[in-house]
Scaffold this active site. Sequence first.
Site, mmCIF file in Angstrom:
data_model
loop_
_atom_site.group_PDB
_atom_site.id
_atom_site.type_symbol
_atom_site.label_atom_id
_atom_site.label_comp_id
_atom_site.label_asym_id
_atom_site.label_seq_id
_atom_site.Cartn_x
_atom_site.Cartn_y
_atom_site.Cartn_z
ATOM 1 N N ASP A 127 -9.892 10.978 12.684
ATOM 2 C CA ASP A 127 -8.530 11.036 13.210
ATOM 3 C C ASP A 127 -7.671 12.214 12.958
ATOM 4 O OD1 ASP A 127 -8.914 8.188 14.118
ATOM 5 O OD2 ASP A 127 -8.562 7.598 11.905
ATOM 6 N N HIS A 134 -10.405 9.133 20.281
ATOM 7 C CA HIS A 134 -9.246 10.050 20.214
ATOM 8 C C HIS A 134 -8.576 10.125 21.631
ATOM 9 C CE1 HIS A 134 -12.829 12.618 21.301
ATOM 10 N NE2 HIS A 134 -12.065 13.007 22.336
#
EC number: 6.3.4.4
Length: 421
Positions: A12, A40
């Site tokens: 992340d 993502h």
Amino acid sequence: MVTIVLGAQFGDEGKGKITDLLSQCATLCCRAAGGHNAGHTIVHDDITYDFHILPSGLISPDCINLVGTGTVVHVPSFFKELDALKAKGLKEADKRIFISDRAQVCFDLHSVVDGLEEAILAGKKVGTTGKGIGPCYSDKASRRGVRIGEVLEEGVVESKLRALEAGYRRQFGELKYDLEDEVKRFNEYRTKLQPYVVDQMAFMHKHRSSPSVLVEGANALLLDIDHGTYPYVTSSCTGLGGAIQGLTLNPTSIKSIVGVVKAYSTRVGSGPFPTEQNNAVGEKLQKAGREFGVTTGRRRRCGWLDMVMCRYSNAINHYTVINLTKLDILDDFDEIKVAVAYKLDGKLLESFPAQADVLDKVEVEYVTFPGWKSNTMGATKWEHLPTNAQRYVEFIEREMGGVPIRWIGTGPARNHMIERI
């Protein structure tokens, strides 16, 4: 020549945006490992795209994309994600995506088993995404998994899937799983999947003269099965070695290894997190950074940037350049801390601990920086950053052994980026 983008922390970090930027010049974009547990978001032309198993090079119209041998592919998710991209305007995406015939198939059965294995762990749960990634890689290692190429052969999936289901039923008892439905769907996938499946060796040989190959890393180094905070890791090799192995890359063809570092730290799921802030600081980071997982929607744990971890990551992945992301999230902090060392029982640790229980016990030494208390969102030039923000960036650069921070993310949009030449 090859550029590899890798996460330097717990995932992340914001790898999608730099991948999107670099893919504009790429002729081939590849995923090397992992599955639809990764996630993502990319904002391009005011449209938000969510990626999981597919390479984000699909946004660039001239880029061919490959899901490599080291991955595990949940076929329904592959088609669902592809359809979602086409619905958002990427009409020709299905003509530019291919899957290695040696990649593993991740079944719905694996997801069911994933949940059962987590339930057995009770208070010591790994905190998986529940997507079946671990059980799928386990079946691969045990030599009983199914490869993508075998989906195209009549009867192979049914035979192997029935054997897998029987084995898991002996282990767990009755399963809340519809075997016949999955067998039926894979009989239908045999024809539907065929245009996408390629022999990776021949495919990569064909593209060996591509002027720009981009490898999109999933997850991050601290989630690597070998080098991460084991057992609180994913089940694939998420670092440089996994990229080379999963795509059969020639190491001498690698031009650049981009380490993506978030300006603070986050983690999803269980596991050690030395700089975690279970307080107002953590809540502020979580809110300002909108820290929710793309794949699971789970709230991310938040804390200060950990340079002990990042130096360890660099020692394994050998970054040639850094992309620092989400600097703007720190705009409103009076002071900002960075971890620079760990102590255990009062003694300075010389290396990053292998044991998760040791990481839970370490005392963190911090360097404290004054905040810059001004808006950096959307900044595109180094000189536009406040002096304190520049000092923060330069400190990180020094801590990374002088690896240059070439890109600095200053917001969610594609153009919210500073490039230092």
